[in-house]
Design a protein around this motif. Sequence first.
Motif, mmCIF file in Angstrom:
data_model
loop_
_atom_site.group_PDB
_atom_site.id
_atom_site.type_symbol
_atom_site.label_atom_id
_atom_site.label_comp_id
_atom_site.label_asym_id
_atom_site.label_seq_id
_atom_site.Cartn_x
_atom_site.Cartn_y
_atom_site.Cartn_z
ATOM 1 N N GLY A 174 0.814 -1.213 0.000
ATOM 2 C CA GLY A 174 0.000 0.000 0.000
ATOM 3 C C GLY A 174 0.848 1.263 0.000
ATOM 4 N N SER A 175 0.211 2.377 0.238
ATOM 5 C CA SER A 175 0.904 3.660 0.182
ATOM 6 C C SER A 175 1.660 3.960 1.473
ATOM 7 C CB SER A 175 -0.099 4.785 -0.089
ATOM 8 O OG SER A 175 -1.002 4.908 0.999
ATOM 9 N N LYS A 176 2.533 4.968 1.388
ATOM 10 C CA LYS A 176 3.297 5.450 2.533
ATOM 11 C C LYS A 176 3.109 6.960 2.617
ATOM 12 C CE LYS A 176 6.802 2.005 1.339
ATOM 13 N NZ LYS A 176 8.232 1.774 0.981
ATOM 14 N N ARG A 177 3.310 7.484 3.810
ATOM 15 C CA ARG A 177 3.159 8.927 3.982
ATOM 16 C C ARG A 177 4.385 9.486 4.708
ATOM 17 N NH1 ARG A 177 -2.629 11.740 4.962
ATOM 18 N NH2 ARG A 177 -1.994 13.882 4.434
ATOM 19 N N TYR A 178 4.834 10.644 4.238
ATOM 20 C CA TYR A 178 6.029 11.273 4.788
ATOM 21 C C TYR A 178 5.802 12.760 5.033
ATOM 22 C CZ TYR A 178 8.507 7.171 2.881
ATOM 23 O OH TYR A 178 8.924 5.901 2.581
ATOM 24 N N ILE A 179 6.501 13.279 6.033
ATOM 25 C CA ILE A 179 6.647 14.718 6.222
ATOM 26 C C ILE A 179 8.120 15.012 5.972
ATOM 27 C CG2 ILE A 179 6.545 16.663 7.819
ATOM 28 C CD1 ILE A 179 3.816 15.667 7.003
ATOM 29 N N ALA A 180 8.389 15.829 4.947
ATOM 30 C CA ALA A 180 9.768 16.097 4.549
ATOM 31 C C ALA A 180 10.047 17.592 4.568
ATOM 32 C CB ALA A 180 10.035 15.542 3.150
ATOM 33 N N THR A 181 11.180 17.946 5.134
ATOM 34 C CA THR A 181 11.628 19.332 5.110
ATOM 35 C C THR A 181 12.831 19.435 4.190
ATOM 36 O OG1 THR A 181 10.870 19.778 7.358
ATOM 37 C CG2 THR A 181 12.539 21.253 6.469
ATOM 38 N N GLY A 182 12.699 20.268 3.159
ATOM 39 C CA GLY A 182 13.773 20.463 2.204
ATOM 40 C C GLY A 182 14.460 21.798 2.418
ATOM 41 N N GLU A 183 15.695 21.875 1.957
ATOM 42 C CA GLU A 183 16.461 23.123 2.047
ATOM 43 C C GLU A 183 16.835 23.571 0.637
ATOM 44 O OE1 GLU A 183 20.462 25.036 4.139
ATOM 45 O OE2 GLU A 183 20.014 22.895 4.354
ATOM 46 N N LEU A 184 16.360 24.744 0.257
ATOM 47 C CA LEU A 184 16.663 25.291 -1.055
ATOM 48 C C LEU A 184 18.086 25.834 -1.110
ATOM 49 C CD1 LEU A 184 13.344 27.257 -1.670
ATOM 50 C CD2 LEU A 184 14.125 25.258 -2.979
ATOM 51 N N GLY A 185 18.635 25.851 -2.311
ATOM 52 C CA GLY A 185 19.935 26.473 -2.530
ATOM 53 C C GLY A 185 21.131 25.595 -2.234
ATOM 54 N N LYS A 186 20.893 24.349 -1.862
ATOM 55 C CA LYS A 186 22.009 23.464 -1.516
ATOM 56 C C LYS A 186 21.734 22.052 -2.017
ATOM 57 C CE LYS A 186 23.806 24.023 2.527
ATOM 58 N NZ LYS A 186 23.993 24.000 4.000
ATOM 59 N N ALA A 187 22.659 21.514 -2.802
ATOM 60 C CA ALA A 187 22.558 20.136 -3.292
ATOM 61 C C ALA A 187 23.694 19.312 -2.695
ATOM 62 C CB ALA A 187 22.635 20.102 -4.812
ATOM 63 N N THR A 188 23.424 18.033 -2.407
ATOM 64 C CA THR A 188 24.458 17.135 -1.873
ATOM 65 C C THR A 188 24.496 15.854 -2.689
ATOM 66 O OG1 THR A 188 23.005 15.947 -0.324
ATOM 67 C CG2 THR A 188 23.961 18.028 0.442
ATOM 68 N N ASP A 189 25.571 15.095 -2.526
ATOM 69 C CA ASP A 189 25.711 13.861 -3.301
ATOM 70 C C ASP A 189 24.713 12.791 -2.870
ATOM 71 O OD1 ASP A 189 26.889 13.425 -0.858
ATOM 72 O OD2 ASP A 189 28.804 12.691 -1.644
ATOM 73 N N THR A 190 24.250 12.838 -1.626
ATOM 74 C CA THR A 190 23.272 11.861 -1.139
ATOM 75 C C THR A 190 21.841 12.374 -1.263
ATOM 76 O OG1 THR A 190 23.436 12.723 1.112
ATOM 77 C CG2 THR A 190 24.917 10.914 0.523
#
Length: 359
Positions: free
Chosen positions: A154-170
Amino acid sequence: MEATEAAAVVLSSSLQTDAVLVPETAETVAAMATGASAKAAAAAAAAVVAAGAAGAAGAGSEAVGSKAALATKLLSLSGVFAVHKPKGPTSAELLNRLKEKLLAEAGMPSPEWTKRKKQTLKIGHGGTLDSAARGVLVIGIGRGTKMLTSMLSGSKRYIATGELGKATDTLDSTGKVTEEKPYDKITQEDIESILQKFTGNIMQVPPLYSALKKDGQRLSTLMKRGATVEAKPARPVTVYSLSLQNFQPPFFTLDVECGGGFYIRSLVSDIGKELSSCASVLELTRTRQGPFTLEEHALPEDKWTIDAIAQSLEHCSALFPAELALKKSKPKESNEQALSCEYITFNETKGENDIIKTV
């Protein structure tokens, strides 16, 4: 004098058996010595000490019996439940921690159980959660290990906080920064306007740091070794709902409900690119996996006991139709249902008490 000498000898022995009995024994012997023969006093003292030793032996037997009962109960557990995974450990490490706590509580392996030629504890998890993430991790025990794949479709649910302006290898906060771009002109309306592009049936490229495999090895393991790894091709995934919960530049919080095989890290990265910037995951919490919710079903670590898990298994059994427990499903190849099971066999004939096989 004979009574005193006899008592001294008996008390010296009782110190090795149960030191708590010494004062009471001395008083009893002294009282008896004043009104009885030395022979009678010595016999009475010996009887008291013997009773104390029997009591101590009985207590020891009760302790052994209690451990044996817990071991029996542990090996009889069967079904699926959920635990609360904190940030830090991998899903596999958390499974090992859970296994060790249960075995320690049951006193296993022990001589009592190595006498039995085959006693097996099966335990596994379904649906790998990133080490930097927290939330619901579903665990199968006993026959429940065969139910994980079917039950987690079935489905999954997440709360995600992202940070703009920065990219990482992971693609999250654990990696090395690979790129930085301005984000000051991005508005809440800009983010909300592009979310529709990432909703429904879409194509997504999985991150290089993932549980997906190449030549039998996880991509994340190959990357950490410095091996050259090519990105997996884009594949179809489903996003049932996606909404912006908060925006305080450079941070934005998403509520995501998705199907299997979906990577939140890839979503956040793709949103950053769509906004002509870049982004990575700062915080990630899985609030639901299949029918298991973080608030109602996930056991915190202080509840990882045999009795608490038995109660949770009973509670969670109502989440699924009874016939599901009878199905035997094989885990699919490396995909959203990254399945890890351990079979711990207590086998005296081989002289090994903790043989682990991972499938």
